[in-house]
Design a protein around this motif. Structure first.
Motif, short mmCIF file in Angstrom:
data_model
loop_
_atom_site.label_atom_id
_atom_site.label_comp_id
_atom_site.label_asym_id
_atom_site.label_seq_id
_atom_site.Cartn_x
_atom_site.Cartn_y
_atom_site.Cartn_z
N GLY A 177 39.00 4.04 -58.09
CA GLY A 177 39.68 2.73 -58.04
C GLY A 177 41.03 2.81 -57.25
N THR A 178 41.53 1.84 -56.87
CA THR A 178 42.74 1.63 -56.09
C THR A 178 43.91 2.21 -56.92
N THR A 179 43.95 1.99 -58.03
CA THR A 179 45.47 2.42 -58.99
C THR A 179 44.67 3.32 -60.02
N PHE A 180 43.59 3.26 -60.77
CA PHE A 180 43.15 4.18 -61.46
C PHE A 180 41.48 4.46 -61.23
N PHE B 234 45.81 4.65 -51.56
CA PHE B 234 45.23 5.08 -50.42
C PHE B 234 43.74 4.72 -50.16
N LYS B 235 43.40 4.37 -51.16
CA LYS B 235 41.76 3.75 -51.20
C LYS B 235 41.88 2.69 -50.18
N LEU B 236 42.60 1.74 -50.28
CA LEU B 236 42.54 0.49 -49.28
C LEU B 236 42.65 1.15 -47.79
N GLY B 237 43.34 2.28 -47.55
CA GLY B 237 43.17 2.42 -46.15
C GLY B 237 41.93 2.85 -45.59
N LEU B 238 40.79 3.26 -46.76
CA LEU B 238 39.55 3.22 -46.19
C LEU B 238 38.82 2.22 -45.52
N SER B 239 39.34 0.90 -46.06
CA SER B 239 38.83 -0.38 -45.57
C SER B 239 39.61 -0.86 -44.28
N ASP B 240 40.91 -0.86 -44.33
CA ASP B 240 41.67 -1.51 -43.41
C ASP B 240 42.18 -0.69 -42.40
N GLY B 241 42.06 0.97 -42.69
CA GLY B 241 42.47 1.76 -41.69
C GLY B 241 44.14 2.18 -41.61
N GLN B 242 44.78 1.19 -42.45
CA GLN B 242 46.20 1.40 -42.43
C GLN B 242 46.78 2.49 -43.43
N ARG B 243 47.97 3.03 -43.24
CA ARG B 243 48.49 3.87 -44.06
C ARG B 243 49.72 3.47 -44.76
N ALA B 244 49.72 3.79 -46.10
CA ALA B 244 50.79 3.19 -47.02
C ALA B 244 52.06 3.59 -46.61
N SER B 245 53.30 2.81 -46.87
CA SER B 245 54.51 3.47 -46.51
C SER B 245 54.71 4.73 -46.98
N GLU C 233 49.17 11.80 -44.56
CA GLU C 233 47.68 12.30 -44.55
C GLU C 233 47.11 10.90 -44.09
N SER C 234 45.99 11.12 -43.67
CA SER C 234 44.94 9.83 -43.48
C SER C 234 44.16 9.38 -44.98
N SER C 235 44.07 8.31 -45.09
CA SER C 235 43.20 7.91 -46.19
C SER C 235 42.01 8.64 -46.71
N GLU C 236 41.23 9.10 -45.47
CA GLU C 236 40.38 9.88 -45.80
C GLU C 236 40.42 11.12 -46.35
N ALA D 66 33.50 1.50 -44.34
CA ALA D 66 34.43 1.65 -45.38
C ALA D 66 33.41 2.57 -46.67
N LYS D 67 32.44 2.03 -46.82
CA LYS D 67 31.68 2.72 -47.92
C LYS D 67 31.02 4.06 -47.20
N GLN D 68 30.71 4.12 -45.83
CA GLN D 68 30.47 5.30 -45.64
C GLN D 68 31.57 6.34 -45.67
N LYS D 69 32.86 6.04 -45.38
CA LYS D 69 33.92 7.03 -45.45
C LYS D 69 33.98 7.40 -46.85
N THR D 70 33.80 6.63 -47.86
CA THR D 70 34.04 6.94 -49.33
C THR D 70 32.97 7.86 -49.65
N LEU D 71 31.74 7.89 -49.10
CA LEU D 71 30.42 8.75 -49.21
C LEU D 71 30.73 9.80 -48.67
N ASP D 72 31.44 9.95 -47.55
CA ASP D 72 31.53 11.15 -46.64
C ASP D 72 32.70 11.87 -47.49
#
Length: 562
Positions: free
Chosen positions: A21-24, A86-97, A101-104, A150-156
Motif C-alpha cells: 500500500g501507499t501508507t501501510f 514512494f508507491k505513487l512514483g511507480l505510477s506518475d514517475g515523480q519522486r517525493a520531496s 532513490e527511484s521509486s522502483e 505501473a503494474k509491470q514495475k510493481t511486478l518487476d
C-alpha cells in the motif's frame, strides 16, 4: 467449501497475499487444505536485527537507509527522515520531496524486507521442514486505476525482491480483492438476485470503485461487474499533504519553526485528528504541539501549542472528500440500476467524516456500510482469489465477468472502405492494386463484459515474398483508449500504444513454409499468406497477449510496455 475434504496431500499449497500500500502494507496466507482459515502477519520488527516488537495488522510503507543497514516500517524512529509514499512514483514517475532513490529501487528494497520477515514468520508458525516442501503461490495487489506500465514495475520489483512463487505471481485488482472479501461476509439471507452494490476502496494513495450485480446465490455467491470501474488519486495521503501545506503556510515563517516541529505535527494529524474528525465533532478545534514557537494570539499559538479551528480542519478534508463523493456518484450513475449499498473498505474507508458525508450526499435508499476488517479487506480478498486460482473448488465468490475499463485493440492493415475509413489515411498497395488503410481491430470495447481467462481473438494474415528460406520477424502494436466513449476507427490522441508483440518465425521449417498458400500479387510477385491470431486474455489486474501462427503459440514473443 465442502470440497476441502476431497483435497489430498499432493494438493497442499500455501497461498500468500501481499497488499503493498501507499501508507501501510500487509501480508497474509492460507493453506489449500484449510482454506477457511487465514493468518495475517501481525507481529513486526521494532528494531534492526529483530523480528518482533510491534503488533499491528499492517506495517508502515516507509524506508530509511542508515550506516547500520535498512530500517523499514516500525523500525524507523518517530521523528527521523524517511522515504514514504514512494508507491505513487511507480505510477506518475515523480519522486517525493527528499527522495534520492527511484521509486522502483525503494519498492524493491521495501518488498525485500517485508518478504524476509514474512518468510521468518512462516518458518516460526509452520516450521522449516514444511516450508521446504510445500509450494508457495504469491498474490500481489495493485490499484485498479494503474496503468499497465505501473503494474509491470510493481511486478518487476517483486521479482527483484526475491519473491519465488511456484506459479506465476498473480496480480489482483485492489477493489476486486476487497469486494470478494466484503461480499462473502454479507448475510446471504438478506441478499437477492439482481441487487447491486458499489465497493469503494479508499486507501492511502488511491481510491478505487467497482460495482457488482448478484447473479446467483447458490451453491456459491456469483456476481458480475455492473459498470466499468473508476477511481482517482485522492486517498488519505493527500489529506496529509494538504495539512502539511496548511501548517507551512500558517507557521513556516515563524521563529523556531523547523522540520522536527512539522514531523511531530504531521504525526499528531495522522494518528489523532484524521481519525477523530467527524460531522459530530465539527465544532471542536484541535491542538498541535509546536514547541519553540513564540506565543502568537493572532495565529492561535500559545504555550507551545497551535490551535486549529474546526472549520480549518474541514477545509483540509472537504476537497478530498468531495472528490470521493463525486467518484461514488459517478459510479452509481454508470451502473444504470438501483444500488442497495456502498461498501467502504481500506484505511481511509474507516474514516467517520467520509462515511457521514457520503450518507448525507447519497439517496437515503442507499446504505453506507463499513464491513468488518475493512482495513485488511484487500489483503484477505487477495488470499481468497489466490486460493481460487490454485484450486477452483475453493472459490467462495465467483466473478462471472468484468466490465472493460478501456478499448483494447491492434492496428492492422485492411482494405480501405469509403465512408468508413478516413480518406486522408489511405495508401496505395501495389500488391493488391488497391487502397489500404491502418485501422483498429478491437479485442474488447469499453463497457463490454469480459470473461475471466477466456481468450478474445483477432485474426490476421502476414505476407512474405517467395521464395523464402525463413519467415523472419514481425511486430504488432497493441493499443488502448480509456477516454473515447465510442471505439475509434483509427488511432487518435485519446489513446496510446500499450505493448509491442514481437514474433520470431525463423523456427518454422522449410517444409512448413511450403504448406502456406501462395497468392500472386498485382505487382507480379508471389507471396506466402501466413495466417495468424492474436489472443488477448484478461485477468483481474493483467492481460496476457499471445501470437498464434500455424496453430502454434510463438515461444519467442516478447511484450514491451511503453
Amino acid at each position: 467449501m465442502d470440497s476441502m475434504s476431497n483435497l489430498t496431500i499432493n494438493d497442499r499449497k500455501l497461498v500468500v497475499g501481499i497488499d503493498f500500500g501507499t501508507t501501510f502494507s500487509g501480508a497474509a496466507w492460507a493453506e489449500t487444505r484449510r482454506s477457511d482459515h487465514q493468518s495475517i502477519v501481525e507481529i513486526w520488527p521494532a528494531d534492526i536485527g529483530t523480528h518482533e516488537g510491534m503488533s499491528s495488522p499492517k506495517v508502515p510503507t516507509e524506508l530509511r537507509y542508515t550506516p547500520q543497514g535498512i530500517e523499514w516500517g516500525f523500525q524507523i524512529p518517530p521523528l527521523a527522515d524517511r522515504n514514504q509514499w514512494f508507491k505513487l512514483g511507480l505510477s506518475d514517475g515523480q519522486r517525493a520531496s527528499g527522495q534520492r532513490e527511484s521509486s522502483e529501487v525503494l519498492t524493491t528494497d521495501y518488498l525485500r524486507m517485508l518478504c524476509e520477515h514474512l518468510l521468518y514468520t512462516l518458518d516460526q508458525q509452520l516450521g522449516a521442514s514444511i516450508l521446504r516442501t510445500i509450494p508457495i503461490e504469491f498474490c500481489l495487489t495493485v490499484p485498479a486505476i494503474w496503468s499497465e506500465v505501473a503494474k509491470q514495475k510493481t511486478l518487476d520489483a517483486c521479482q527483484k525482491a526475491g519473491l519465488k512463487s511456484s506459479s506465476e505471481i498473480l496480480l489482483v485488482s485492489e477493489p476486486e480483492a476487497a469486494a470478494i472479501y466484503a461480499l462473502q461476509g454479507l448475510d446471504p439471507h438478506g441478499l437477492s438476485i439482481g441487487e447491486s452494490f458499489v465497493l469503494c476502496d479508499a486507501g492511502g494513495g488511491t481510491v478505487d470503485l467497482i460495482s457488482y450485480t448478484i447473479t446467483s446465490l447458490k451453491p456459491i455467491l456469483k456476481v458480475r461487474e455492473a459498470a466499468p470501474g473508476s477511481g482517482g488519486l485522492c486517498g488519505s495521503t493527500f489529506l496529509n499533504r494538504r495539512f502539511g501545506e496548511f501548517l507551512v503556510e500558517k507557521l513556516g515563517q515563524e521563529r523556531g519553526w523547523d522540520d522536527e516541529i512539522l514531523a511531530e505535527a504531521m504525526e499528531r494529524f495522522d494518528t489523532v485528528i484524521k481519525r477523530q474528525f467527524s460531522t459530530s465533532t465539527s465544532n471542536v478545534g484541535y491542538t498541535i504541539p509546536v514547541p519553540g514557537i513564540d506565543n502568537n494570539e493572532r495565529l492561535g499559538v500559545r504555550r507551545g501549542r497551535f490551535n486549529i479551528k474546526a472549520e480549518e480542519v474541514k477545509g483540509i478534508f472537504d476537497p478530498i472528500v468531495d472528490k470521493i463523493i463525486k467518484l461514488v456518484n459517478d459510479q452509481i450513475r454508470a451502473t444504470s440500476r438501483p444500488i442497495r449499498a456502498v461498501l467502504l473498505v481500506g484505511g481511509f474507508g474507516q474514516n467517520n467524516y467520509l462515511k457521514e458525508r457520503l450518507r448525507t450526499s447519497l439517496s437515503s435508499a442507499v446504505q453506507i456500510l463499513q464491513p468488518p476488517n475493512a482495513w485488511t479487506a484487500v489483503l484477505r480478498g487477495a488470499v481468497m482469489m489466490g486460493l481460487a486460482r490454485s484450486d477452483p473448488r475453493l472459490t467462495s465468490v465467483s466473478l462471472e465477468s468484468r466490465a472493460a475499463r478501456k478499448h483494447y485493440g491492434a492496428t492492422l492493415s485492411v482494405s480501405f472502405v469509403a465512408g468508413k475509413h478516413d480518406d486522408s489515411k489511405k495508401f496505395w498497395c501495389p500488391i493488391d492494386a488497391a487502397y489500404r488503410v491502418l485501422a483498429m481491430r478491437w479485442f474488447i470495447k469499453k463497457g463490454e463484459l469480459v470473461e475471466e481467462g477466456k481468450p478474445v481473438e483477432i485474426d490476421f494474415v502476414h505476407r512474405v515474398s517467395t521464395p523464402a528460406a525463413h519467415m523472419g520477424n514481425f511486430a504488432i502494436d497493441i493499443w488502448c483508449d480509456e477516454i473515447s466513449d465510442v471505439a475509434p476507427v483509427h488511432k487518435n490522441s485519446n489513446g496510446r500504444d500499450l505493448v509491442t508483440l514481437r514474433a520470431d518465425l525463423s523456427h518454422i521449417s522449410i517444409s512448413d513454409i511450403g504448406s502456406f498458400p501462395i497468392e500472386r500479387g498485382a505487382d507480379g510477385n508471389n507471396y506466402y499468406k501466413v495466417p495468424g491470431t492474436i489472443e488477448a486474455t484478461f485477468y483481474s489486474a493483467s492481460t496476457k497477449y499471445v501470437l498464434v501462427c500455424k496453430g502454434q503459440r510463438c515461444d519467442s514473443v516478447t511484450a514491451e510496455y511503453v
